[in-house]
Write a protein that holds these residues in place. Structure first.
Motif, PDB file in Angstrom:
ATOM      1  N   ILE A  39      53.006  42.571  42.092  1.00 13.80           N
ATOM      2  CA  ILE A  39      54.041  42.236  41.992  1.00 13.80           C
ATOM      3  C   ILE A  39      54.756  43.273  40.899  1.00 13.80           C
ATOM      4  O   ILE A  39      54.069  44.045  40.172  1.00 13.80           O
ATOM      5  N   VAL A  40      55.885  43.538  41.511  1.00 18.33           N
ATOM      6  CA  VAL A  40      56.999  45.034  40.874  1.00 18.33           C
ATOM      7  C   VAL A  40      57.484  44.146  40.010  1.00 18.33           C
ATOM      8  O   VAL A  40      58.278  43.440  39.781  1.00 18.33           O
ATOM      9  N   ILE A  80      52.076  46.183  39.446  1.00 18.91           N
ATOM     10  CA  ILE A  80      51.282  45.298  39.115  1.00 18.91           C
ATOM     11  C   ILE A  80      50.029  44.587  40.450  1.00 18.91           C
ATOM     12  O   ILE A  80      51.032  44.275  41.316  1.00 18.91           O
ATOM     13  N   GLU A  81      48.963  45.511  41.146  1.00 19.11           N
ATOM     14  CA  GLU A  81      48.689  45.104  42.344  1.00 19.11           C
ATOM     15  C   GLU A  81      47.727  44.067  41.985  1.00 19.11           C
ATOM     16  O   GLU A  81      47.041  43.684  41.761  1.00 19.11           O
ATOM     17  N   LYS A  82      47.948  43.644  43.208  1.00 18.25           N
ATOM     18  CA  LYS A  82      47.021  42.299  43.403  1.00 18.25           C
ATOM     19  C   LYS A  82      45.513  42.343  42.896  1.00 18.25           C
ATOM     20  O   LYS A  82      44.598  43.744  43.086  1.00 18.25           O
ATOM     21  N   GLY A  83      44.759  41.915  41.919  1.00 12.51           N
ATOM     22  CA  GLY A  83      43.626  41.396  41.418  1.00 12.51           C
ATOM     23  C   GLY A  83      43.909  42.166  40.179  1.00 12.51           C
ATOM     24  O   GLY A  83      42.198  42.490  39.802  1.00 12.51           O
ATOM     25  N   GLU A  84      44.399  42.797  39.587  1.00 12.59           N
ATOM     26  CA  GLU A  84      44.605  43.365  38.250  1.00 12.59           C
ATOM     27  C   GLU A  84      45.004  43.087  37.207  1.00 12.59           C
ATOM     28  O   GLU A  84      45.571  41.911  37.068  1.00 12.59           O
ATOM     29  N   GLY A  85      44.094  43.416  35.886  1.00  7.15           N
ATOM     30  CA  GLY A  85      44.384  42.687  35.055  1.00  7.15           C
ATOM     31  C   GLY A  85      45.337  43.114  34.147  1.00  7.15           C
ATOM     32  O   GLY A  85      45.845  44.290  34.004  1.00  7.15           O
ATOM     33  N   ILE A 103      39.014  33.925  36.348  1.00  6.11           N
ATOM     34  CA  ILE A 103      38.781  34.892  36.304  1.00  6.11           C
ATOM     35  C   ILE A 103      38.544  35.760  37.910  1.00  6.11           C
ATOM     36  O   ILE A 103      38.120  36.933  37.954  1.00  6.11           O
ATOM     37  N   ASN A 104      38.267  35.035  38.722  1.00  7.98           N
ATOM     38  CA  ASN A 104      37.700  35.336  40.018  1.00  7.98           C
ATOM     39  C   ASN A 104      38.541  35.618  40.865  1.00  7.98           C
ATOM     40  O   ASN A 104      38.678  36.746  41.743  1.00  7.98           O
ATOM     41  N   GLN A 105      39.854  35.884  40.304  1.00 11.89           N
ATOM     42  CA  GLN A 105      40.928  37.048  40.338  1.00 11.89           C
ATOM     43  C   GLN A 105      40.978  37.873  40.630  1.00 11.89           C
ATOM     44  O   GLN A 105      42.079  38.319  40.506  1.00 11.89           O
ATOM     45  N   TRP A 106      40.001  37.825  39.910  1.00  6.50           N
ATOM     46  CA  TRP A 106      40.257  39.610  39.150  1.00  6.50           C
ATOM     47  C   TRP A 106      39.191  40.822  40.077  1.00  6.50           C
ATOM     48  O   TRP A 106      38.171  40.273  40.425  1.00  6.50           O
ATOM     49  N   THR A 151      55.778  33.834  32.493  1.00  2.00           N
ATOM     50  CA  THR A 151      56.383  32.480  33.461  1.00  2.00           C
ATOM     51  C   THR A 151      55.899  32.661  34.640  1.00  2.00           C
ATOM     52  O   THR A 151      57.522  31.919  35.839  1.00  2.00           O
ATOM     53  N   ASP A 152      55.229  33.511  35.540  1.00  2.00           N
ATOM     54  CA  ASP A 152      55.331  34.217  36.288  1.00  2.00           C
ATOM     55  C   ASP A 152      54.235  33.685  37.194  1.00  2.00           C
ATOM     56  O   ASP A 152      52.634  33.593  36.744  1.00  2.00           O
ATOM     57  N   SER A 153      54.078  32.688  38.112  1.00  2.60           N
ATOM     58  CA  SER A 153      52.940  32.108  39.195  1.00  2.60           C
ATOM     59  C   SER A 153      51.945  32.850  39.390  1.00  2.60           C
ATOM     60  O   SER A 153      50.947  31.825  39.563  1.00  2.60           O
ATOM     61  N   ARG A 154      52.484  33.900  39.690  1.00  6.62           N
ATOM     62  CA  ARG A 154      51.861  34.560  39.980  1.00  6.62           C
ATOM     63  C   ARG A 154      50.983  35.351  39.177  1.00  6.62           C
ATOM     64  O   ARG A 154      49.540  36.409  40.065  1.00  6.62           O
ATOM     65  N   LEU A 155      51.031  34.879  38.303  1.00  2.00           N
ATOM     66  CA  LEU A 155      50.028  35.465  36.921  1.00  2.00           C
ATOM     67  C   LEU A 155      48.893  34.819  36.555  1.00  2.00           C
ATOM     68  O   LEU A 155      49.496  33.763  35.928  1.00  2.00           O
TER      69      LEU A 155
END
Ligand code: STR
Length: 413
Positions: free
Chosen positions: A303-304, A313-318, A62-65, A54-58
């Motif tokens: 995301i901590v 979880i770093e920006k761009g990670e899956g 796929i272009n965010q990967w 429910t975290d909208s930062r995830l």
């Protein structure tokens, strides 16, 4: 590739799924995994999964990967078909997601899917009749329940719902089998993906010209009625529905049958009416769920994750949701989480259908299919039993889905 040394490698051939699930659980609520050379996070705890879902930062785009944007992950990766798919409710979030999903979700509520009951009962009876006729000819023979029962039913149901002609079913079965199996050479998988999308795009064009009484036509007509959906998006949704609607429910039926046949004391309780079929279905969903790993969500920001000692979880990670490990979460389901127990107190508290905005829109339909198929199977063949020792049952080489290679039984008539 940017591989963390402690990443747990996921076996594409699924030789020891129970062992792998246990290793994932032992790695913690969130851990690094290696998906055929590609690093990602895996989530194995129900509370952490609920929060991240429910975290909208995830997001699903796929272009965010990072690894995809940088060209490190390409179409040579065997799992690319699980993440780089035509635009649909599966690939979008927020308002876009609602636009693509709402009409489908509304057609699949528990109340609406009840309308499909007679058709599902009809297919079930037809399959059981064919099995009984075959059993009469060769009494005591070993029968694989997958191709004669668990396999055909969900595909027939989802095709009729979406308006895909019955004549198309054999080709769909063949294409999706090739798509999911990791033994399929990558060239062939890419060709299958292109063929599938071509088939669905053609189908949408035909239905636009001559709409039928089916959900695909309803999506096309919604296009004209102010809830715009392009033909590509309708085709993407149709393709997602067919993929999701058959592969998963086959697995639900097989898991429940396997659970009961390997626990005859529990089967007896169900047949006596002491425990409901609903409890069987919910326990099968927790214990051996249709989806082993759901690929993938991507972080649009760091995301901590506080629970796991402040992992970031770093920006761009899956991020992968490992639903089989989540179902075996001992902290959540107790120390006996590994055992199949239809009487457990927290039955139904699994999240095998996911959680949050992307929660499976077909959950009610799959539960209905299982609730019709399972009692009918055991009523028709009261002597049903496994034809091989349970340790000999093998999973198919499908990394993300729970795909039993075969379920050999003796029908006992
Ligand atoms: C398969 C390939 C494709 O063309 C489209 C999709 C989108 C829906 C996906 C499907 C996929 C794989 C199986 C999924 C399904 C949604 C639900 C299903 C992930 C990637 C599950 O197994 C939960």
């Amino acid at each position: 590739m940017n591989q963390s040394p402690s990443a747990l490698a996921i076996d594409p051939l699924v030789k020891d799924l129970d062992g792998e699930t246990a290793r994932l659980r032992a790695a913690g609520p969130i851990a690094r995994i290696d998906l055929l050379g590609v690093p990602a996070w895996t989530v194995t705890s129900q509370p952490v999964a609920r929060r991240l879902l429910t975290d909208s930062r995830l997001v699903k785009d796929i272009n965010q990967w990072g690894l995809f944007a940088s060209g490190e992950v390409t179409h040579a990766w065997p799992l690319i078909g699980m993440v780089d798919v035509p635009p649909s409710m599966f690939t979008t979030d927020g308002a876009e997601h609602r636009r693509l999903r709402t009409k489908i979700a509304q057609a699949l509520t528990a109340r609406r899917v009840e309308e499909l009951r007679p058709a599902i009962e009809g297919y079930t009876t037809r399959l059981l009749d064919e099995m009984a006729a075959q059993a009469k000819e060769t009494p005591g023979a070993t029968v694989d329940l997958k191709p004669v029962f668990a396999g055909p039913l969900p595909m027939a149901v989802v095709c009729s719902l979406m308006g895909v002609p019955e004549s198309e079913i054999p080709r769909q079965m063949r294409l999706w089998k090739a798509f999911f199996s990791l033994l399929t050479p990558q060239e062939e998988r890419l060709a299958v993906m292109a063929e599938v999308y071509g088939i669905f795009l053609d189908m949408v064009r035909e239905k636009k010209a001559a709409p039928g009484d089916d959900l695909t036509s309803a999506l096309i007509l919604a296009d004209e009625g102010g809830a715009p959906m392009s033909q590509e998006e309708v085709a993407g949704n149709l393709q997602s529905m067919i993929a999701a609607g058959h592969e998963t429910t086959i697995s639900l039926i097989l898991s429940a049958v396997r659970g009961l046949l390997t626990h005859p004391d529990q089967l007896a309780m169900v047949l006596d009416g002491q425990v409901s079929w609903e409890a069987v279905i919910e326990e099968a969903l927790r214990w051996d769920p249709p989806v082993t790993h759901l690929l993938m969500r991507f972080a649009t920001e760091d995301i901590v994750v506080a629970e796991a000692g402040g992992f970031v979880i770093e920006k761009g990670e899956g991020v992968v949701m490992s639903y089989r490990a989540i179902g075996r979460d001992t902290e959540f389901h107790g120390p006996d989480a590994d055992s199949f127990d239809i009487t457990r107190a927290d039955a139904g508290r699994h999240i095998a259908f996911g959680h949050g905005p992307h929660i499976c829109p077909g959950a009610a339909l799959s539960r209905l299919e299982a609730a019709i198929a399972l009692p009918a199977l055991f009523a028709r063949f009261p002597g049903l039993r496994l034809a091989v020792p349970s340790q000999e049952l093998r999973k198919a080489p499908v990394l993300t889905q729970n795909d039993l290679e075969a379920l050999p039984v003796v029908l006992g008539v």
